[in-house]
Enzyme design. Structure first.
Site, PDB file in Angstrom:
ATOM      1  N   TYR A 266      12.409   1.466  -3.318  1.00  0.00           N
ATOM      2  CA  TYR A 266      11.497   2.443  -2.738  1.00  0.00           C
ATOM      3  C   TYR A 266      11.707   2.633  -1.239  1.00  0.00           C
ATOM      4  CZ  TYR A 266       7.222   4.636  -1.056  1.00  0.00           C
ATOM      5  OH  TYR A 266       6.341   5.472  -0.446  1.00  0.00           O
ATOM      6  N   ASP A 301       7.759   5.710 -10.360  1.00  0.00           N
ATOM      7  CA  ASP A 301       6.951   6.921 -10.371  1.00  0.00           C
ATOM      8  C   ASP A 301       7.314   7.848  -9.208  1.00  0.00           C
ATOM      9  OD1 ASP A 301       5.511   4.274  -9.593  1.00  0.00           O
ATOM     10  OD2 ASP A 301       4.755   5.738  -8.162  1.00  0.00           O
ATOM     11  N   LYS A 373       2.892  -0.174 -15.296  1.00  0.00           N
ATOM     12  CA  LYS A 373       1.986   0.573 -14.406  1.00  0.00           C
ATOM     13  C   LYS A 373       2.171   2.063 -14.647  1.00  0.00           C
ATOM     14  CE  LYS A 373       3.320   1.640 -10.311  1.00  0.00           C
ATOM     15  NZ  LYS A 373       3.604   1.961  -8.901  1.00  0.00           N
TER      16      LYS A 373
HETATM   17  C1  B12 Z   1       5.311  14.085  -3.296  1.00  0.00           C
HETATM   18  C2  B12 Z   1       4.197  13.371  -2.598  1.00  0.00           C
HETATM   19  C3  B12 Z   1       4.503  12.128  -2.017  1.00  0.00           C
HETATM   20  C4  B12 Z   1       5.873  11.503  -2.064  1.00  0.00           C
HETATM   21  C5  B12 Z   1       6.688  12.107  -0.908  1.00  0.00           C
HETATM   22  C6  B12 Z   1       8.151  12.126  -1.216  1.00  0.00           C
HETATM   23  C7  B12 Z   1       8.898  12.883  -0.196  1.00  0.00           C
HETATM   24  N1  B12 Z   1      10.088  12.492   0.030  1.00  0.00           N
HETATM   25  O1  B12 Z   1       8.382  13.859   0.376  1.00  0.00           O
HETATM   26  C8  B12 Z   1       5.513  10.001  -1.876  1.00  0.00           C
HETATM   27  C9  B12 Z   1       5.292   9.394  -3.251  1.00  0.00           C
HETATM   28  C10 B12 Z   1       6.528   9.177  -1.135  1.00  0.00           C
HETATM   29  C11 B12 Z   1       4.185  10.118  -1.179  1.00  0.00           C
HETATM   30  C12 B12 Z   1       3.628   9.127  -0.447  1.00  0.00           C
HETATM   31  C13 B12 Z   1       2.406   9.206   0.197  1.00  0.00           C
HETATM   32  N2  B12 Z   1       1.531  10.233   0.140  1.00  0.00           N
HETATM   33 CO1  B12 Z   1       1.863  11.861  -0.793  1.00  0.00          CO
HETATM   34  N3  B12 Z   1       1.916  13.342  -1.904  1.00  0.00           N
HETATM   35  C14 B12 Z   1       2.892  13.921  -2.543  1.00  0.00           C
HETATM   36  C15 B12 Z   1       2.369  15.120  -3.325  1.00  0.00           C
HETATM   37  C16 B12 Z   1       2.215  14.677  -4.787  1.00  0.00           C
HETATM   38  C17 B12 Z   1       3.210  16.414  -3.334  1.00  0.00           C
HETATM   39  C18 B12 Z   1       3.650  16.921  -1.962  1.00  0.00           C
HETATM   40  C19 B12 Z   1       4.789  17.855  -2.187  1.00  0.00           C
HETATM   41  O2  B12 Z   1       5.907  17.421  -2.335  1.00  0.00           O
HETATM   42  N4  B12 Z   1       4.492  19.167  -2.332  1.00  0.00           N
HETATM   43  C20 B12 Z   1       5.482  20.171  -2.657  1.00  0.00           C
HETATM   44  C21 B12 Z   1       5.994  20.893  -1.381  1.00  0.00           C
HETATM   45  C22 B12 Z   1       7.111  21.847  -1.747  1.00  0.00           C
HETATM   46  O3  B12 Z   1       4.909  21.610  -0.850  1.00  0.00           O
HETATM   47  P1  B12 Z   1       4.489  21.564   0.717  1.00  0.00           P
HETATM   48  O4  B12 Z   1       4.691  20.230   1.259  1.00  0.00           O
HETATM   49  O5  B12 Z   1       3.154  22.168   0.826  1.00  0.00           O
HETATM   50  O6  B12 Z   1       5.535  22.537   1.394  1.00  0.00           O
HETATM   51  C23 B12 Z   1       5.497  23.958   1.301  1.00  0.00           C
HETATM   52  C24 B12 Z   1       4.643  24.622   2.379  1.00  0.00           C
HETATM   53  O7  B12 Z   1       3.563  23.845   2.812  1.00  0.00           O
HETATM   54  C25 B12 Z   1       5.603  24.953   3.459  1.00  0.00           C
HETATM   55  N5  B12 Z   1       5.996  23.955   4.427  1.00  0.00           N
HETATM   56  C26 B12 Z   1       5.810  22.632   4.457  1.00  0.00           C
HETATM   57  N6  B12 Z   1       6.359  22.109   5.526  1.00  0.00           N
HETATM   58  C27 B12 Z   1       6.932  23.116   6.216  1.00  0.00           C
HETATM   59  C28 B12 Z   1       7.611  23.147   7.408  1.00  0.00           C
HETATM   60  C29 B12 Z   1       8.065  24.362   7.902  1.00  0.00           C
HETATM   61  C30 B12 Z   1       8.783  24.400   9.169  1.00  0.00           C
HETATM   62  C31 B12 Z   1       7.841  25.545   7.188  1.00  0.00           C
HETATM   63  C32 B12 Z   1       8.330  26.828   7.709  1.00  0.00           C
HETATM   64  C33 B12 Z   1       7.161  25.521   5.992  1.00  0.00           C
HETATM   65  C34 B12 Z   1       6.699  24.290   5.520  1.00  0.00           C
HETATM   66  O8  B12 Z   1       6.730  25.315   2.719  1.00  0.00           O
HETATM   67  C35 B12 Z   1       6.889  24.437   1.592  1.00  0.00           C
HETATM   68  C36 B12 Z   1       7.500  25.207   0.454  1.00  0.00           C
HETATM   69  O9  B12 Z   1       6.652  26.238   0.030  1.00  0.00           O
HETATM   70  C37 B12 Z   1       0.990  15.412  -2.647  1.00  0.00           C
HETATM   71  C38 B12 Z   1      -0.125  15.890  -3.587  1.00  0.00           C
HETATM   72  C39 B12 Z   1       0.048  17.319  -3.975  1.00  0.00           C
HETATM   73  N7  B12 Z   1       0.124  17.587  -5.240  1.00  0.00           N
HETATM   74  O10 B12 Z   1       0.137  18.180  -3.102  1.00  0.00           O
HETATM   75  C40 B12 Z   1       0.628  14.043  -2.075  1.00  0.00           C
HETATM   76  C41 B12 Z   1      -0.112  13.939  -0.731  1.00  0.00           C
HETATM   77  C42 B12 Z   1       0.443  14.968   0.212  1.00  0.00           C
HETATM   78  N8  B12 Z   1       0.198  12.568  -0.280  1.00  0.00           N
HETATM   79  C43 B12 Z   1      -0.790  12.022   0.369  1.00  0.00           C
HETATM   80  C44 B12 Z   1      -0.766  10.709   0.884  1.00  0.00           C
HETATM   81  C45 B12 Z   1      -2.065  10.245   1.532  1.00  0.00           C
HETATM   82  C46 B12 Z   1       0.368   9.885   0.770  1.00  0.00           C
HETATM   83  C47 B12 Z   1       0.448   8.466   1.281  1.00  0.00           C
HETATM   84  C48 B12 Z   1       0.038   8.397   2.732  1.00  0.00           C
HETATM   85  C49 B12 Z   1      -0.373   7.541   0.388  1.00  0.00           C
HETATM   86  C50 B12 Z   1      -0.271   6.124   0.837  1.00  0.00           C
HETATM   87  N9  B12 Z   1      -1.089   5.759   1.785  1.00  0.00           N
HETATM   88  O11 B12 Z   1       0.520   5.434   0.303  1.00  0.00           O
HETATM   89  C51 B12 Z   1       1.920   8.076   1.018  1.00  0.00           C
HETATM   90  C52 B12 Z   1       2.684   7.826   2.292  1.00  0.00           C
HETATM   91  C53 B12 Z   1       3.319   9.054   2.781  1.00  0.00           C
HETATM   92  C54 B12 Z   1       3.529   9.171   4.263  1.00  0.00           C
HETATM   93  N10 B12 Z   1       3.787   8.166   5.056  1.00  0.00           N
HETATM   94  O12 B12 Z   1       3.455  10.309   4.710  1.00  0.00           O
HETATM   95  C55 B12 Z   1      -1.996  12.927   0.438  1.00  0.00           C
HETATM   96  C56 B12 Z   1      -2.294  13.562   1.792  1.00  0.00           C
HETATM   97  C57 B12 Z   1      -3.785  13.648   1.996  1.00  0.00           C
HETATM   98  C58 B12 Z   1      -4.098  14.443   3.209  1.00  0.00           C
HETATM   99  N11 B12 Z   1      -4.433  15.712   3.007  1.00  0.00           N
HETATM  100  O13 B12 Z   1      -4.068  13.937   4.279  1.00  0.00           O
HETATM  101  C59 B12 Z   1      -1.693  13.917  -0.741  1.00  0.00           C
HETATM  102  C60 B12 Z   1      -2.323  15.291  -0.597  1.00  0.00           C
HETATM  103  C61 B12 Z   1      -2.191  13.197  -2.011  1.00  0.00           C
HETATM  104  C62 B12 Z   1      -3.644  12.787  -1.929  1.00  0.00           C
HETATM  105  N12 B12 Z   1      -4.564  13.614  -2.372  1.00  0.00           N
HETATM  106  O14 B12 Z   1      -3.973  11.702  -1.494  1.00  0.00           O
HETATM  107  N13 B12 Z   1       3.594  11.316  -1.390  1.00  0.00           N
HETATM  108  C1  LIG Z   2       6.759   0.482  -3.991  1.00  0.00           C
HETATM  109  C2  LIG Z   2       5.954   1.270  -3.041  1.00  0.00           C
HETATM  110  N1  LIG Z   2       5.816   0.882  -1.779  1.00  0.00           N
HETATM  111  C3  LIG Z   2       5.075   1.559  -0.894  1.00  0.00           C
HETATM  112  C4  LIG Z   2       4.412   2.710  -1.224  1.00  0.00           C
HETATM  113  C5  LIG Z   2       3.548   3.389  -0.215  1.00  0.00           C
HETATM  114  O1  LIG Z   2       4.143   3.828   0.940  1.00  0.00           O
HETATM  115  P1  LIG Z   2       4.125   3.020   2.321  1.00  0.00           P
HETATM  116  O2  LIG Z   2       5.136   1.961   2.170  1.00  0.00           O
HETATM  117  O3  LIG Z   2       4.454   4.053   3.342  1.00  0.00           O
HETATM  118  O4  LIG Z   2       2.767   2.455   2.531  1.00  0.00           O
HETATM  119  C6  LIG Z   2       4.561   3.174  -2.502  1.00  0.00           C
HETATM  120  C7  LIG Z   2       3.892   4.452  -2.867  1.00  0.00           C
HETATM  121  O5  LIG Z   2       3.402   4.673  -3.864  1.00  0.00           O
HETATM  122  C8  LIG Z   2       5.326   2.443  -3.447  1.00  0.00           C
HETATM  123  O6  LIG Z   2       5.439   2.855  -4.703  1.00  0.00           O
END
Ligand code: B12
Ligand SMILES: Cc1ncc(COP(=O)(O)O)c(C=O)c1O
Ligand code: B12
Ligand SMILES: Cc1ncc(COP(=O)(O)O)c(C=O)c1O
Lengths: 515, 244, 244, 515
Positions: A266, A301, A373
């Protein structure tokens, strides 16, 4: 539960053997390297406590000082305990403070006797730490005996994420009263990339609360109270992940956390941490978890949030097999393997639910003794919270039908906010309805050709991929974007400078106790 | 605690969830319109988290956000139970002792409403929520006229049975049917009987506002989750006087 | 159609659905408090249809009712696309013809935010919604710095790459993280570079309000559902001038 | 789909035989009586149209006048057509107007020749009406051939209920575009107790829209347009129920409605209509439906809103068997039998979902060729709309797993309001998700001992109850509160005064054409 897919045991055995072959070079790498965090974990178990005025833990100051003087290759134990002996300081924390002030120089003694003495002292100190871990484990066993395990499988796993440990505590207790069996305190964004573990009780996280020893202690104490109140042992989960994985594992053992998110890849994939750093830290942290009786949760996941859940289904299986191999190698038993997978197939896909069942059942039958899980939908959740609650219900049903061990409760507001109090209540009500009303439906679930065919296909693809990994090496596969479409070359990523090759005379009193 | 705010996941954050449809197709302007409405409702900031067009000319929205309104729990108006809750035994005893005759109750579901489950729950032996209905009370004489009773029939029966109290149920609320029917009913009783001879008028149903009794011309309103014991206790209180 | 009202099942009925939690235990007073809040939000009548206590001191409510606010669609403020939407071919052609060099774009997810899917969708070849990302455009030179990039690193890389535009993504919004980080970023660019040398600053993420660009010190904000083509077209419009 | 429960065919045959024995006396009753509404239906088919200035239909005025003069026992056909001949009026509607003005006297002619002539004239007129019904049926067949049936089973059935036909129409069209296969226009509360059918287009219903011939016509025309637009024939449903059941059936036949709610006992139990009145009206209306190719929907689901769905499960089965018997007797074929049942078990009950499956599967296997009508949860729905959407999802799943024919779409606001536009959209999205993602799950559904045992138990209880009904008579069973806990004695209830015993010379040109 087992046996619904009639998997061919020879095929399954072949998959395991390939995973072992793919994983072994990485194990060898892990055994021949150390990292700053491994060494800091050693010092934590050996008794170094606290932090300086800027909040930098003394273990960091001490390891940095040792490294400056002699490098990491020998391990810090001998230089530190040698310095302790030669300076006459009694307490390792005091030594760290002096070292930070520049008042101590470190060296690897030349004399065999000095080395032996330093090793012996280090070993004694480390054993004291491990003994504390053992006591915690025994304490857990006692409390589980007294209060009991959850009445049902899957265990119900809820997160709290206010950023403030003092808001987290009542929310966690409320969640337990409402039915949660496991509470996970989500970490603040950014902590995974901190190369130190913050100190003390904290109230300032973003979208999560810092993992600190004191926060662990406070929450565990609160949940002990709640366990007593409810007559059911409430488990506590945090993250042994990121740059400080080994240390957090040690702190979890010391404070009786019960489960830890702990994945072999991860950090590499999703935090861009250097692969070698991660594998080394990983192995050490798993050895600690094995000793502490902690259940690990792996992170497959997450792949399905960046890769497509159907296309990449076999990468989840491969990763589970690798996680299993690494876990066994580090001493973890099957009951400690909370292998991850998730309900992330695009819900608009025809037969999406049955595909989920096929994938979930495959995991179940490949790892019959592991408490899998089961992670809720996130990627395809939207702001339509009504639909969200429905999807979560089908996720819960899939969990029940396929005998998942740990059910991470999905929130209808997944795409909107970190969970509100009411979101958790609605989510738990959802889980209760499904488990109560349809929890036994597996009695009536006999997969037909579609589900069996799909499971077989995923397993075949997984074996093909494992074969390629055996040929190419796992590090190259990771570099190529095999998992979660994230490309992570072995010579890049954060924390690489914290890795060192072990010298011939490398000594680690904790590993010694754990292997 | 007299001033409170909505609670999302932290004290004082003021967070609420809102959904509605606007009769306009989905585009940026529609989203802006949705945020405008949320703003007028006091949400600031308002996060528009979902928008979906339905058919040609409608869009459904989900909005999350913070409202700045304060709720003053001291200023809340409620119809609190201002009478003691008696057991069936006590109810019977008080009626026997004070009234020396059985108390006559006539119940009905009036207008075109045919939802009898609610009034039956109050009147029939079977009752609800583990409590027996008014028929179980030996000192109450119950006539349950059933569903879709016309107001003239109800008045006639009340007169015939010398009703001390008339219990009316209204469940259908579309186009304010429950309010219209209740007003028609109370007016009919006012017209048909002089003040002293008029039975106690009680209405019930899940969507009534209990504060509206005066407005509707009835003596008391019972809403969601009423149990027979509450009704019996109120009857005693209003018709027989205190139990002591 | 400039004045509209919410639509439940008839034109003009004004019906909406609302849910929230109050930090008080469930009783009649709490229900009254919930109705009071709905009232302050402009719901009248407000039907409290669900109330459930959670733990000791919280109650969750669902309220349906009519709001009297009018929505004036003419008064809606939105950031409408004020530039032509070009095809990749056109984008490349205009840059080639007018700028005679490739346009440098640096992207990153800053602060502690590690959600790269959004910025990757805009930048990476793969793109989103059937559109290829900016890397696909031959006349754009894209550097994607990935997740959790610190502001100083971003400024440094922008300088090094002679960035014409910097694209920043922010997904985590808890405690307004996205706003804080964006402000810090724009301030750093203002500090590091003189006005003429500063790259175009663009932020994006699902929870941004597109009207806040000025407030946050950036040139443009893109929110939910942005596609790469929109961004490319904007870049051309803002940096190269009109396509004609 | 059939055969998952392995029901013993002898037991099933016995249940059917008992239902026939229990039902036969009621059929005999129905064959020997007539009602005002049956006679009005005859006149409608024979061509009487329109209403007086107060909105009272001419058929009512005419039947009342005939009855005044000669009673109902002979049927109205002969007196009316005799009067037509003797007064020289050409048009039956004009005759009705004259009769209402007191300008016509009715009599049963003494002379055999006059009787034969009147009968012949009546028969000719009625045949014209039935021919119109036949044309409508052929038209439906053509349109179905042209536009096609829904792609999937179950058909998706949605209600509109604004009270205003002109709001109903766009909502119905929107619902069809969003995926509905069947649109039901709910009637205004109170219409069932009106002893006449209102006239014209109406905008003033409460919680539903009046069933009128013109409303039928308007809606059918609108849905014909939509069928064309969508390339899928959209069916239209209304209620042949209440005091005017026979007439509404006739109007439905004339305006090409496709399904009608039409139950043998609903009016008795839930509208307190006299049992004999209901059974007589029932038989006639079913004969019309048989001729018109209309699918009937029975109302067993309603029992579970007043009685407990587990305790009273067997009463649903008994009622289905009786409805089937009465339907067959009246000439309906199996494909026309939308037998009702519902998802109304208390969701807090352990295994509630599996009990639902047992009940639904029992119905499915008892009536393998009937397009069962599957009704959503209503009684245990609350103002918690998030939970409501979840329950509806499991209802949809139960429908798919057990092969139901017509899925009445549940609304999350069931306990709150008549459905909003957005409620329907959310509900359809729910149906689509479940049918698309899990619609084929029946392939993997093989009931185990719990479900099979429960189904067997319900069938056994149903047979026991049928035996008791055979002994006591159906009318007594209804009087005792057997169905829906509603006690309805045969000599009470509304509309009894509209019933008459048939005289020896009773003549009904429509029945003649239908038997
Ligand atoms: C995928 C995801 C993850 C992945 C991220 C993988 C990765 N490499 O990006 C993983 C599993 C790692 C992750 C982890 C976490 N996540 Co997360 N994650 C999501 C999830 C399910 C989808 C986000 C996503 O990919 N959307 C799809 C993209 C395409 O959409 P988008 O980002 O909106 O982008 C579009 C537009 O916004 C715009 N856009 C976005 N950025 C930019 C930039 C520019 C320049 C431009 C022009 C356009 C643009 O264009 C894009 C295309 O249309 C959301 C929930 C959800 N369903 O929305 C939660 C979510 C965003 N995550 C959240 C959280 C809290 C976390 C964690 C902090 C949880 C934790 N404490 O462990 C962690 C840590 C992440 C961190 N340090 O930031 C929260 C944020 C809450 C908030 N509003 O503050 C959400 C909403 C889930 C929740 N309800 O708790 N996450
Ligand atoms: C194995 C593992 N580590 C950590 C995290 C959370 O992210 P962070 O390490 O930024 O707290 C996840 C998220 O679901 C995870 O699956
Ligand atoms: C059961 C039911 C039916 C049954 C009724 C059977 C019967 N014999 O009563 C049947 C199937 C026949 C039915 C039919 C219809 N129904 Co209906 N039905 C319901 C349902 C599912 C439950 C109602 C119920 O029984 N609640 C349980 C009882 C115990 O609760 P209660 O009535 O609130 O009573 C309690 C209190 O309110 C109070 N109380 C009530 N009355 C009184 C009186 C007094 C004096 C006192 C002191 C207290 C009191 O005490 C009771 C005990 O706590 C509701 C949906 C729902 N889940 O709420 C729809 C619902 C009430 N029905 C509705 C409609 C529209 C209809 C129809 C008109 C639909 C149609 N056009 O065909 C028909 C026709 C009915 C008619 N003419 O009135 C709507 C009403 C919409 C509205 N707000 O206007 C609802 C809300 C469903 C919906 N969303 O569309 N229905
Ligand atoms: C058979 C039948 N008729 C009629 C109705 C509707 O009631 P009403 O006759 O009052 O319109 C229902 C209700 O679902 C029903 O099942």
């Amino acid at each position: 539960m087992a046996g619904k897919l009639d998997l061919d045991p020879r095929v399954v055995a072949r998959a395991r053997k390939l995973a072992a072959r793919a994983g072994q070079p990485v194990v060898d790498l892990a055994r021949s390297h150390t990292t700053v965090s491994v060494e800091r974990a050693v010092l934590r178990l050996a008794g170094v406590r606290g932090a300086d005025a800027d909040g930098i833990p003394w273990v960091n100051r001490l390891v940095d000082a040792v490294r400056e003087d002699v490098g990491l290759g020998h391990g810090v134990a001998v230089p530190v305990f040698h310095a302790l002996a030669s300076t006459g300081v009694e307490d390792v924390t005091v030594l760290a403070q002096k070292a930070a002030a520049g008042a101590v120089r470190f060296a690897v003694p030349d004399k065999k006797g000095e080395i032996t003495a330093a090793r012996r002292a280090a070993s004694r100190a480390a054993r004291a730490g491990l003994k504390q871990v053992d006591r915690r484990r025994a304490e857990r066993d006692r409390l589980i005996k007294r209060y009991g395990d959850p009445k049902q499988r899957p265990w119900i796993y809820l997160i709290v994420a206010t950023g403030d440990i003092y808001e987290d505590i009542p929310q966690a207790q409320a969640a337990a009263r409402a039915g949660a069996d496991v509470i996970a305190v989500i970490r603040s964004t950014g902590q995974s990339l901190l190369d130190y573990v913050p100190e003390g009780a904290t109230r300032e996280g973003f979208a999560g609360t810092y993992a600190t020893q004191e926060n662990f202690r406070l929450m565990r104490a609160a949940l002990d109270e709640t366990s007593k109140e409810l007559g059911r042992y409430i488990r506590l989960t945090n993250y042994a992940s990121g740059l400080c994985m080994p240390e957090i594992a040690a702190l979890a053992g010391l404070e009786r956390l019960d489960m830890m998110l702990n994945d072999s890849m991860y950090g590499i994939l999703f935090r861009d941490i250097n692969p070698i750093r991660t594998f080394v830290d990983q192995r050490f942290s798993r050895q600690v978890h094995a000793r502490a009786g902690i259940i690990i949760n792996t992170g497959e996941d997450n792949y399905l949030t960046t890769a497509d859940a159907v296309e990449a289904a076999h990468t989840v299986t491969v990763s589970q097999l690798l996680n299993e191999f690494f876990a066994h190698e580090a001493g973890l038993e099957n009951w400690q393997l909370g292998l991850g997978h998730a309900f992330e197939i695009n819900p608009d896909l025809p037969d999406s639910f049955r595909l989920e069942l096929a994938h979930a059942l495959l995991a179940r039958e490949l790892f019959p003794d592991a408490p899998l899980k089961w992670m809720p939908p996130t990627k395809h959740m939207t702001g339509d919270v009504f639909r969200g609650n429905l999807l979560d219900g089908f996720f819960n049903l899939a969990g029940a039908l396929t005998g998942q061990g740990i059910l991470l409760v999905g929130m209808m507001t997944e795409a909107v906010v970190t969970p509100w109090l009411s979101d958790r209540d609605i989510a738990l009500q959802n889980v209760r309805y499904v488990l109560n009303g349809a929890g036994n439906l597996h009695e009536d679930f006999t997969p037909g050709p579609f589900i069996r065919g799909r499971a077989e296909q995923v397993l075949t693809e997984a074996i093909d991929l494992l074969e390629r990994i055996v040929d190419d090496t796992l590090l190259d596969a990771i570099a190529d974007g095999t998992f979660g479409i994230m490309k992570r070359p072995a010579d890049r990523g954060k924390g690489l400078d914290g890795v060192a090759k072990q010298d011939e005379d490398y000594y680690n009193p904790v590993t010694e106790g754990l292997e | 605690m007299s001033i409170v705010r909505p609670y999302g996941d932290a004290t004082g954050d003021g967070m609420v969830q809102l959904s509605f449809t606007l009769p306009i197709p989905h585009d940026k302007r529609a989203e802006g319109a949705a945020v405008q409405l949320a703003g007028k409702m006091g949400m600031d900031p308002a996060m528009l988290v979902h928008a979906k067009q339905m058919g040609d000319g409608f869009t459904f929205f989900v909005v999350y956000g913070k409202v700045n309104h304060l709720v003053d729990t001291d200023k809340v108006q409620v119809v609190e139970r201002d009478f003691p809750l008696l057991s069936a035994k006590e109810v019977n005893a008080v009626i026997k002792r004070r009234l020396r005759r059985r108390l006559n109750v006539v119940g009905a579901c009036i207008g075109t409403d045919a939802h009898t489950v609610g009034i039956d729950a109050i009147l029939n032996l079977k009752g609800i929520a583990g409590e027996k209905g008014l028929e179980y009370y030996s000192e109450l004489s119950v006539t349950n006229m059933g569903a879709q009773v016309s107001v003239p029939d109800l008045v006639e029966t009340a007169r015939e049975k010398k009703a001390d109290a008339v219990l009316v149920s209204q469940v259908v609320t579309q186009r304010d049917a429950h309010l219209l029917n209740t007003r028609a009913m109370s007016a009919a009783f006012r017209e048909a009987l002089p003040a002293g001879k008029r039975p106690l008028l009680i209405v019930g149903g899940p969507r009534f506002d209990e504060l509206m009794a005066g407005d509707l011309g009835v003596d008391r309103i019972f809403s969601r989750g009423t149990t027979p014991r509450e009704v019996a206790s109120y009857l005693v209180h209003a018709l027989v006087g205190s139990s002591s």
